[in-house]
Design a protein around this motif. Structure first.
Motif, PDB file in Angstrom:
ATOM      1  N   ASP A   1     -20.529  17.042   2.752  1.00  0.00           N
ATOM      2  CA  ASP A   1     -19.154  16.803   3.203  1.00  0.00           C
ATOM      3  C   ASP A   1     -18.424  18.069   3.635  1.00  0.00           C
ATOM      4  O   ASP A   1     -17.596  18.038   4.550  1.00  0.00           O
ATOM      5  CB  ASP A   1     -18.354  16.090   2.110  1.00  0.00           C
ATOM      6  N   LEU A   2     -18.717  19.181   2.982  1.00  0.00           N
ATOM      7  CA  LEU A   2     -18.022  20.421   3.329  1.00  0.00           C
ATOM      8  C   LEU A   2     -18.536  21.041   4.622  1.00  0.00           C
ATOM      9  O   LEU A   2     -17.950  22.002   5.126  1.00  0.00           O
ATOM     10  CB  LEU A   2     -18.135  21.441   2.192  1.00  0.00           C
ATOM     11  N   LYS A   3     -19.604  20.489   5.163  1.00  0.00           N
ATOM     12  CA  LYS A   3     -20.163  20.994   6.420  1.00  0.00           C
ATOM     13  C   LYS A   3     -19.662  20.196   7.626  1.00  0.00           C
ATOM     14  O   LYS A   3     -20.037  20.504   8.762  1.00  0.00           O
ATOM     15  CB  LYS A   3     -21.690  20.921   6.377  1.00  0.00           C
ATOM     16  N   ARG A   4     -18.854  19.196   7.384  1.00  0.00           N
ATOM     17  CA  ARG A   4     -18.439  18.296   8.464  1.00  0.00           C
ATOM     18  C   ARG A   4     -17.031  18.614   8.963  1.00  0.00           C
ATOM     19  O   ARG A   4     -16.201  19.151   8.241  1.00  0.00           O
ATOM     20  CB  ARG A   4     -18.471  16.838   7.984  1.00  0.00           C
ATOM     21  N   ASN A   5     -16.783  18.246  10.226  1.00  0.00           N
ATOM     22  CA  ASN A   5     -15.434  18.240  10.817  1.00  0.00           C
ATOM     23  C   ASN A   5     -14.801  19.617  10.928  1.00  0.00           C
ATOM     24  O   ASN A   5     -13.581  19.747  10.984  1.00  0.00           O
ATOM     25  CB  ASN A   5     -14.501  17.320  10.015  1.00  0.00           C
TER      26      ASN A   5
ATOM     27  N   TYR B   1      -8.049  23.411   8.587  1.00  0.00           N
ATOM     28  CA  TYR B   1      -7.059  22.391   8.272  1.00  0.00           C
ATOM     29  C   TYR B   1      -7.561  20.985   8.619  1.00  0.00           C
ATOM     30  O   TYR B   1      -7.315  20.027   7.881  1.00  0.00           O
ATOM     31  CB  TYR B   1      -5.755  22.680   9.008  1.00  0.00           C
ATOM     32  N   PHE B   2      -8.240  20.847   9.749  1.00  0.00           N
ATOM     33  CA  PHE B   2      -8.730  19.524  10.135  1.00  0.00           C
ATOM     34  C   PHE B   2      -9.777  19.039   9.139  1.00  0.00           C
ATOM     35  O   PHE B   2      -9.705  17.906   8.643  1.00  0.00           O
ATOM     36  CB  PHE B   2      -9.311  19.552  11.545  1.00  0.00           C
ATOM     37  N   ALA B   3     -10.755  19.881   8.846  1.00  0.00           N
ATOM     38  CA  ALA B   3     -11.812  19.487   7.910  1.00  0.00           C
ATOM     39  C   ALA B   3     -11.239  19.209   6.526  1.00  0.00           C
ATOM     40  O   ALA B   3     -11.670  18.274   5.836  1.00  0.00           O
ATOM     41  CB  ALA B   3     -12.881  20.565   7.845  1.00  0.00           C
ATOM     42  N   GLY B   4     -10.266  20.013   6.111  1.00  0.00           N
ATOM     43  CA  GLY B   4      -9.618  19.768   4.822  1.00  0.00           C
ATOM     44  C   GLY B   4      -8.856  18.457   4.810  1.00  0.00           C
ATOM     45  O   GLY B   4      -8.936  17.681   3.859  1.00  0.00           O
ATOM     46  N   GLY B   5      -8.106  18.194   5.912  1.00  0.00           N
ATOM     47  CA  GLY B   5      -7.374  16.935   6.007  1.00  0.00           C
ATOM     48  C   GLY B   5      -8.305  15.741   5.995  1.00  0.00           C
ATOM     49  O   GLY B   5      -8.022  14.709   5.363  1.00  0.00           O
ATOM     50  N   ALA B   6      -9.442  15.863   6.690  1.00  0.00           N
ATOM     51  CA  ALA B   6     -10.431  14.771   6.707  1.00  0.00           C
ATOM     52  C   ALA B   6     -11.001  14.544   5.313  1.00  0.00           C
ATOM     53  O   ALA B   6     -11.288  13.400   4.923  1.00  0.00           O
ATOM     54  CB  ALA B   6     -11.541  15.091   7.697  1.00  0.00           C
TER      55      ALA B   6
ATOM     56  N   MET C   1      -3.990  10.201   8.818  1.00  0.00           N
ATOM     57  CA  MET C   1      -4.105  11.616   9.184  1.00  0.00           C
ATOM     58  C   MET C   1      -3.726  11.846  10.643  1.00  0.00           C
ATOM     59  O   MET C   1      -4.076  11.063  11.524  1.00  0.00           O
ATOM     60  CB  MET C   1      -5.536  12.099   8.946  1.00  0.00           C
ATOM     61  N   ALA C   2      -2.984  12.938  10.874  1.00  0.00           N
ATOM     62  CA  ALA C   2      -2.671  13.404  12.231  1.00  0.00           C
ATOM     63  C   ALA C   2      -3.215  14.814  12.384  1.00  0.00           C
ATOM     64  O   ALA C   2      -3.111  15.633  11.463  1.00  0.00           O
ATOM     65  CB  ALA C   2      -1.171  13.383  12.479  1.00  0.00           C
ATOM     66  N   ARG C   3      -3.787  15.118  13.533  1.00  0.00           N
ATOM     67  CA  ARG C   3      -4.332  16.445  13.777  1.00  0.00           C
ATOM     68  C   ARG C   3      -3.329  17.323  14.530  1.00  0.00           C
ATOM     69  O   ARG C   3      -2.292  16.842  15.000  1.00  0.00           O
ATOM     70  CB  ARG C   3      -5.629  16.358  14.569  1.00  0.00           C
ATOM     71  N   ASP C   4      -3.639  18.603  14.645  1.00  0.00           N
ATOM     72  CA  ASP C   4      -2.812  19.567  15.372  1.00  0.00           C
ATOM     73  C   ASP C   4      -1.374  19.589  14.865  1.00  0.00           C
ATOM     74  O   ASP C   4      -0.433  19.786  15.629  1.00  0.00           O
ATOM     75  CB  ASP C   4      -2.860  19.294  16.875  1.00  0.00           C
ATOM     76  N   ALA C   5      -1.221  19.322  13.561  1.00  0.00           N
ATOM     77  CA  ALA C   5       0.017  19.524  12.808  1.00  0.00           C
ATOM     78  C   ALA C   5       1.071  18.456  12.989  1.00  0.00           C
ATOM     79  O   ALA C   5       2.023  18.404  12.222  1.00  0.00           O
ATOM     80  CB  ALA C   5       0.630  20.891  13.117  1.00  0.00           C
ATOM     81  N   TRP C   6       0.909  17.573  13.980  1.00  0.00           N
ATOM     82  CA  TRP C   6       1.987  16.588  14.204  1.00  0.00           C
ATOM     83  C   TRP C   6       1.410  15.359  14.905  1.00  0.00           C
ATOM     84  O   TRP C   6       0.564  15.503  15.797  1.00  0.00           O
ATOM     85  CB  TRP C   6       3.101  17.191  15.051  1.00  0.00           C
TER      86      TRP C   6
ATOM     87  N   LEU D   1       0.824  -1.201   0.000  1.00  0.00           N
ATOM     88  CA  LEU D   1       0.000   0.000   0.000  1.00  0.00           C
ATOM     89  C   LEU D   1       0.864   1.259   0.000  1.00  0.00           C
ATOM     90  O   LEU D   1       1.913   1.299   0.658  1.00  0.00           O
ATOM     91  CB  LEU D   1      -0.917   0.012   1.226  1.00  0.00           C
ATOM     92  N   ALA D   2       0.417   2.250  -0.732  1.00  0.00           N
ATOM     93  CA  ALA D   2       1.110   3.545  -0.743  1.00  0.00           C
ATOM     94  C   ALA D   2       0.596   4.372   0.431  1.00  0.00           C
ATOM     95  O   ALA D   2      -0.504   4.934   0.371  1.00  0.00           O
ATOM     96  CB  ALA D   2       0.869   4.261  -2.060  1.00  0.00           C
ATOM     97  N   LYS D   3       1.396   4.417   1.503  1.00  0.00           N
ATOM     98  CA  LYS D   3       0.977   5.163   2.689  1.00  0.00           C
ATOM     99  C   LYS D   3       1.250   6.662   2.490  1.00  0.00           C
ATOM    100  O   LYS D   3       2.364   7.057   2.145  1.00  0.00           O
ATOM    101  CB  LYS D   3       1.690   4.657   3.932  1.00  0.00           C
ATOM    102  N   ILE D   4       0.239   7.458   2.739  1.00  0.00           N
ATOM    103  CA  ILE D   4       0.350   8.911   2.617  1.00  0.00           C
ATOM    104  C   ILE D   4      -0.044   9.538   3.949  1.00  0.00           C
ATOM    105  O   ILE D   4      -1.145   9.309   4.445  1.00  0.00           O
ATOM    106  CB  ILE D   4      -0.556   9.440   1.490  1.00  0.00           C
ATOM    107  N   VAL D   5       0.866  10.289   4.543  1.00  0.00           N
ATOM    108  CA  VAL D   5       0.630  10.915   5.843  1.00  0.00           C
ATOM    109  C   VAL D   5       0.130  12.339   5.632  1.00  0.00           C
ATOM    110  O   VAL D   5       0.748  13.133   4.921  1.00  0.00           O
ATOM    111  CB  VAL D   5       1.912  10.922   6.699  1.00  0.00           C
ATOM    112  N   ILE D   6      -1.010  12.652   6.247  1.00  0.00           N
ATOM    113  CA  ILE D   6      -1.621  13.981   6.155  1.00  0.00           C
ATOM    114  C   ILE D   6      -1.446  14.686   7.497  1.00  0.00           C
ATOM    115  O   ILE D   6      -1.922  14.202   8.526  1.00  0.00           O
ATOM    116  CB  ILE D   6      -3.124  13.868   5.827  1.00  0.00           C
TER     117      ILE D   6
END
Length: 444
Positions: free
Chosen positions: A274-278, A47-52, A68-73, A28-33
């Motif tokens: 979807d744009l109303k969530r998170n 940023y959180f909603a965009g990352g989600a 995905m990781a929140r709060d930048a790290w 699998l191609a792992k991609i970290v957000i």
């Protein structure tokens, strides 16, 4: 009916987004957000909603595993192991969460190993001293010496042929936020460029190129074979409703991870809601006035000073733009106004106060942070001074130091007339209570 479904959505419920869910499957191609913390007004810097949203969209491509990781790290840095690409969507400049040396080392190693790198919006802005190195990774970097930024309507009428632009059609993004006139590496491939208002050209270099189309997104193949992509838009969360913008960014993430992109581009289907969530709950991101009401009698020995009795321009904590939770107090020391605020030594990286003075006359000013000292204070409070046309400067203030009498010099600065100066106090990675009482600007 659709109306009742929309009403059932809690736009601030982020609990259903899976965070730091890893894989060890090498197929699998792992991609970290990396999604940054709370920033700016509602609907901006989500940023959180965009990352989600990226998390959902990337799952539509077989063989891809987004994390995905929140709060930048991430809390667990092992999620970087084996990552094919990293997406960085967060604040920039002196507030950039990745400029911590240990964090930067991790990104540096990933880049050296050929991992893809994607940076969005303000994440392309780095302080002097590290910007030159980032430029060699990303292909471009925003610096105050020539860079410009602002909000306006943009149209992208020409889409060049590139794997990242497969299925992307010309589009317009009204009212979004943009950064342009960056420092670029030889060999970048511009993917989006368009007209900007000439009155947004605030630096001499930018003014010298009036009327020129400006690069907003680019791709870059690094000498070691790694791939990078940057897009300086996506300030407004609503812009993710534009299919071509979604497709451009998801294509780019896949391209940097060396995942094949179909002829029509990646699937980027979203549901109407979807744009109303998170979303970040920014209803609490109000001026510190409300948070600063201590509701208690002054402690014995506390001394109160009227801000108007001090020289220069003094902005009390109640005049700052507060993000996150701040508690009011007046328990000790010399206090400007009725009280000061502190972060309760919790929610690190989620609280900040920004001060933006109206400078009546250009000149040289010394800037001071006022905050009563104490043994439980942070010894490493980050304070960023940002002046238009100058590099942002980050200083660490030792608020335990009683010898300062609660007054800390942030240096001497050439300040322009108007609102081109910002002072930002945050609690990012601090080792005690962060306290803010006032910021003072004294003309020399």
């Amino acid at each position: 009916p659709a109306t009742s479904r929309a009403q059932s959505i809690d736009p601030y419920d982020q609990s259903r987004v899976p965070l730091e869910v890893d894989t060890t499957d090498p197929k699998l191609a792992k991609i970290v957000i990396l999604a940054g913390g709370v920033s700016n007004k509602a609907g901006q810097h989500e940023y959180f909603a965009g990352g989600a949203l990226f998390l959902k969209l990337l799952k539509q491509t077989p063989g891809v595993f987004p994390v995905m990781a929140r709060d930048a790290w991430p809390k667990n840095e092992s999620i970087f192991r084996g990552a094919k690409a990293v997406v960085i969507y967060m604040d920039g400049g002196g507030k950039h969460p990745t400029i911590d040396p240990k964090r930067l080392d991790i990104i540096r190693k990933l880049v050296a190993d050929g991992a893809g790198l994607v940076q969005l919006h303000q994440a392309v802005d780095y302080p002097d001293g590290m910007a030159d190195e980032i430029q060699t990774w990303l292909g471009g970097v925003w610096k105050r010496d020539i860079g410009c930024r602002g909000h306006w309507d943009m149209e992208f009428t020409h889409i060049p042929e590139h794997p990242v632009t497969r299925g992307v059609k010309p589009f317009a993004a009204p009212g979004d936020g943009w950064l342009y006139n960056l420092h670029y590496q030889p060999g970048i491939v511009p993917l989006l460029a368009g007209k900007v208002p000439d009155n947004s050209r605030t630096t001499p270099d930018a003014k010298a190129h009036a009327g020129r189309d400006e690069i907003i997104a680019w791709a870059y193949e690094r000498p070691n074979g790694g791939r990078s992509f940057a897009f300086t838009g996506c300030d407004l969360h609503s812009s993710w409703g534009i299919e071509s913008q979604r497709k451009l960014v998801i294509n780019a993430i896949l391209w940097t991870a060396k995942v094949n992109i179909p002829a029509g581009g990646a699937k980027v289907e979203i549901a109407p809601d979807d744009l109303k969530r998170n979303l970040d709950d920014k209803r609490a991101a109000t001026p510190a006035t409300k948070a600063a009401s201590p509701g208690k009698a002054p402690a014995a020995g506390a001394k109160f000073i009227d801000a108007k009795s001090l020289p220069g321009i003094v902005l009390d904590d109640t005049q700052g733009k507060a993000i996150g939770e701040w508690a009011g107090s007046r328990s000790l020391g010399t206090i400007i106004g009725a009280s000061y605020v502190h972060d309760s030594n919790k929610n690190k990286g989620k609280a900040a106060i920004e001060f933006q003075p109206e400078i009546p006359e250009a000149g040289t000013y010394e800037i001071f942070l006022h905050a009563p000292a104490g043994s439980n204070r942070a010894s490493n409070t980050p304070v960023t001074v940002s002046v238009v046309d100058l590099p942002a400067t980050l200083r660490k203030i030792n608020q335990k130091n009683a010898d300062t009498n609660g007054r800390y010099s942030l240096g001497t600065w050439p300040l322009p007339k108007g609102k081109g100066t910002r002072v930002i106090v945050s609690n990012e990675d601090t080792d005690g209570h962060v306290v803010v009482d006032a910021v003072q600007f004294v003309k020399k």
